[in-house]
Design an enzyme around this catalytic site. Structure first.
Site, mmCIF file in Angstrom:
data_model
loop_
_atom_site.group_PDB
_atom_site.id
_atom_site.type_symbol
_atom_site.label_atom_id
_atom_site.label_comp_id
_atom_site.label_asym_id
_atom_site.label_seq_id
_atom_site.Cartn_x
_atom_site.Cartn_y
_atom_site.Cartn_z
ATOM 1 N N LYS A 312 0.828 -1.193 0.000
ATOM 2 C CA LYS A 312 0.000 0.000 0.000
ATOM 3 C C LYS A 312 0.871 1.256 0.000
ATOM 4 O O LYS A 312 2.017 1.228 0.442
ATOM 5 C CB LYS A 312 -0.876 0.034 1.258
ATOM 6 C CG LYS A 312 -1.981 -0.987 1.320
ATOM 7 C CD LYS A 312 -2.748 -0.838 2.619
ATOM 8 C CE LYS A 312 -3.889 -1.826 2.710
ATOM 9 N NZ LYS A 312 -4.954 -1.542 1.729
ATOM 10 N N ARG A 386 -10.767 -11.100 0.987
ATOM 11 C CA ARG A 386 -11.586 -12.147 0.371
ATOM 12 C C ARG A 386 -10.926 -13.520 0.478
ATOM 13 O O ARG A 386 -11.620 -14.540 0.461
ATOM 14 C CB ARG A 386 -11.880 -11.784 -1.080
ATOM 15 C CG ARG A 386 -10.690 -11.779 -2.015
ATOM 16 C CD ARG A 386 -10.950 -11.015 -3.303
ATOM 17 N NE ARG A 386 -10.980 -9.578 -3.066
ATOM 18 C CZ ARG A 386 -11.265 -8.676 -4.009
ATOM 19 N NH1 ARG A 386 -11.540 -9.071 -5.238
ATOM 20 N NH2 ARG A 386 -11.263 -7.383 -3.717
#
Length: 531
Positions: A312, A386
Site C-alpha cells: 500500500k 476475500r
C-alpha cells in the site's frame, strides 16, 4: 486441552500473547459505558438537562427553562437552539450546572444526536475542570458533572428512549493509549419519565440499547487497539476471555498448525508473511430455547494490512490497524446476542491474520487452495480480505450447515467511492434477506444500501490457471462480492462491505473519531429479528 485450541465457556483461558519487548498498556477493554436508568421524579439540585424543541416561531426556550426556574432569556443569552445535538451549559442560582440540548422537531434519531452531544459536552467539561482550577461563579466542580438527569417529553416511548440511550452511551466514547490516569467521565444518567408513565418497558428499552451500544463500543475498542499489541493471537484471545463468563457462549481459537492440518490455504497464505501467525476464532451461541434459522456471521480479522508484496502507499497505512473491523463487529455482536439471551442459534467465525511483507509472504501469481478444495489465482496481495473470508465461508457451509450466512468486512476501496463514509454496502442473494438486514440497520441507526450482484460480471471471476480469479476486471465492489458468492454454495448469503463507515475522521451523532464499530448493532438486531 486439544492441541491447537484455545477454548472458553467450559474450560480455561490462557493468553496467547507473545512477548515482544516493551509494549504500551492499553485502556481497559471493554470500555466502561455510562449507566442509564429511568426514574419518575425530577430532583432539585441534581445536574439536569432539558430538550429544546422547534417552536412555531423558533426554539421553545420557555419550556426548556421551566424545570430550572430560570428566565428563557438566560438560555437565549448562551445561544441555546433547537438544532439537533446543540448542547449548552449554564450556571444555576443554587449552584451547579444546567444543560439544554436541541432535538429539532423531536424525532427519535434526533434524540440519539442529543444524547451523544450531551455525553461529549460533559466529558469535555470534566476534562476542563481537572485541567484548571474552578473560579467563583463558574459552572461548578467535577463532582456535579459525572452524573446527569434528563427530562423526557410527555410522549417519550421505547424508541425514543433507546435512541437517547445509544447516544448517551456512545457519544462520550474515548480510547487513548497513555500513561496518564484515566480522565473523569459521565458515569450515570437518570431519565426522568413523564408523570404517570409505566417505567418498566422504558427500562427494558434502556437495557437493550445499552447492550447494543456495548457491541459497538467493544468493536471500537478492538479496532482502535494498536497493531504492535493487536496481533491475531491477542485479538482472538480477547474474544475468548470476554466470552468465558457468558452463558451458552463458547469461544474456540484454532492456531496455524490446526489451520495447516485442515487445509485453510487462504488464511495461511495471507498470514504467511508475518512472524505472528494467523488464527481462526469460532464463537458458538447455543441457547436451549433456540428457534428459527441458524445464523452464521463471518468477519474479516486482518489485524494489520501492509498490502503485502502489493504494498500500500504510505499515506493512510497507519489506519490499517482497523482492517479487522468486520471481525470486531462479529465479536461485539455475538457477545451482545448472548447477553440478551436471544432465542436463536448463532455462530461467529473470525479468520484473523496479519498481511505483511517478508520472504515468506504470498505473491501475485500464486495459486492458493482454500478450505474445501477451490483454488484461487492471486492477482494482488492487497486483496487479502476475500482470501481469508473464502476459507471461513467454505468451512461454515461444510461444517456448520447454516440457514443464513452473512459476512462483513472492510473489503474494497470501490465501496468507499460508491457510498462514501457513512453507508455500508449490502449484497445479497435474495430480496428477503437484504430487506431484513436493511430494516435491522434502520432500527439501530446504521444505514445500508443494496448493491447489485451483476451477473454480467460473474464469468470474470472464473479462472484459467485456477478455479477462480482473486481480482478480476470490472467494478471492484461487485466482483469482490461475486468472488465470495462462490463460497456460499447456494446458502442464503449476504455480504456487507464496511470499508467506508468502519472509520471516522470526526465526531458526528453517536460516532466518534477512529474505529466506529459499524455493523455490530445491525448484526445483533438481525439475530433478534430471527428469534
Amino acid at each position: 486441552m486439544q492441541e491447537g485450541l484455545l477454548v472458553s465457556g467450559a474450560s480455561v483461558f490462557r493468553s496467547a500473547q507473545p512477548t515482544r519487548g516493551v509494549e504500551p498498556e492499553l485502556p481497559v477493554i471493554p470500555t466502561a459505558l455510562v449507566e442509564v436508568d429511568v426514574v419518575q421524579r425530577w430532583r432539585d439540585g441534581v445536574p439536569g438537562a432539558t430538550a429544546v424543541f422547534d417552536g412555531e416561531t423558533g426554539p421553545d426556550l420557555a419550556s426548556a427553562a421551566e424545570p430550572f426556574s430560570v428566565d428563557p432569556d438566560v438560555l437565549s443569552a448562551i445561544g441555546a437552539s433547537a438544532s439537533a445535538g446543540d448542547a449548552k451549559a449554564f450556571p444555576l442560582r443554587s449552584g451547579g450546572t444546567g444543560w439544554v440540548v436541541g432535538v429539532g422537531s423531536g424525532e427519535p434519531e434526533k434524540w440519539r444526536a442529543a444524547g451523544a452531544a450531551l455525553a461529549r459536552a460533559v466529558r469535555e467539561r470534566l476534562t476542563g475542570i481537572t485541567d484548571t482550577e474552578s473560579e467563583p461563579g463558574d459552572l461548578g466542580d467535577a463532582s456535579d458533572a459525572d452524573y446527569l438527569q434528563v427530562r423526557l417529553p410527555d410522549d417519550a416511548g421505547e424508541e425514543l428512549i433507546g435512541e437517547l440511550t445509544l447516544g448517551l452511551a456512545l457519544g462520550g466514547y474515548r480510547f487513548k493509549v497513555t500513561g496518564e490516569p484515566a480522565p473523569p467521565r459521565l458515569r450515570k444518567v437518570l431519565l426522568v419519565a413523564p408523570e404517570g408513565a409505566d417505567v418498566e418497558p422504558l427500562r427494558e428499552a434502556v437495557r437493550r440499547a445499552r447492550e447494543l451500544a456495548a457491541a459497538t463500543a467493544l468493536a471500537r475498542d478492538l479496532a482502535n487497539a494498536p497493531s504492535n499489541v493487536k496481533d491475531p493471537a491477542w485479538f482472538t484471545g480477547v474474544a475468548v476471555e470476554l466470552a468465558g463468563p457468558i452463558a451458552n457462549l463458547t469461544a474456540t481459537v484454532r492456531d496455524e498448525k490446526w489451520l495447516t492440518d485442515n487445509g485453510f490455504g487462504g488464511i495461511l497464505a495471507v498470514g504467511g508473511g508475518s512472524s505472528r501467525p494467523p488464527r481462526l476464532l469460532q464463537l458458538d451461541y447455543r441457547p436451549q430455547d433456540a428457534t428459527g434459522p441458524h445464523l452464521v456471521l463471518v468477519g474479516k480479522g486482518i489485524t494489520f494490512d501492509t498490502g503485502g508484496i502489493s504494498l500500500k502507499p504510505a499515506d493512510g497505512m497507519h489506519l490499517m490497524r482497523t482492517d479487522m473491523s468486520g471481525g470486531a463487529a462479529v465479536i461485539g455482536a455475538l457477545l451482545t446476542i448472548a447477553r440478551l439471551g436471544l432465542p436463536v442459534k448463532v455462530t461467529g467465525l473470525v479468520p484473523s491474520a496479519e498481511n505483511h511483507v517478508s520472504g515468506t509472504a504470498y505473491r501475485p501469481g500464486d495459486v492458493v487452495r482454500h478450505y474445501g478444495g477451490k483454488t484461487t489465482e492471486v492477482g494482488n496481495t492487497d486483496a487479502e480480505g476475500r482470501m481469508v473470508l473464502a476459507d471461513a465461508m467454505a468451512y461454515a457451509v461444510e461444517q456448520l450447515q447454516p440457514d443464513l450466512l452473512v459476512d462483513v468486512a472492510t473489503l474494497t476501496g470501490a465501496m468507499k467511492v460508491a457510498l462514501g463514509l457513512r453507508t455500508g454496502g449490502l449484497f445479497a442473494t435474495d430480496d428477503e434477506l437484504a430487506e431484513q438486514i436493511t430494516d435491522a440497520g434502520g432500527r439501530v441507526g446504521e444505514t445500508w444500501w443494496r448493491m447489485p450482484l451483476l451477473e454480467d460480471h460473474a464469468d470474470a471471476v472464473e479462472g484459467s490457471l485456477s478455479d477462480l480469479k482473486q481480482t478480476p476486471a470490472g467494478p471492484g465492489g461487485v466482483t469482490a462480492a461475486l468472488f465470495l458468492r462462490e463460497f456460499a454454495e447456494g446458502v442464503r448469503w449476504a455480504h456487507l462491505d464496511i470499508a467506508g463507515p468502519a472509520r471516522a475522521d470526526r465526531d458526528y451523532s453517536e460516532v466518534t473519531v477512529g474505529g466506529t464499530g459499524f455493523a455490530a448493532r445491525t448484526l445483533a438486531e438481525l439475530a433478534a429479528s430471527l428469534g
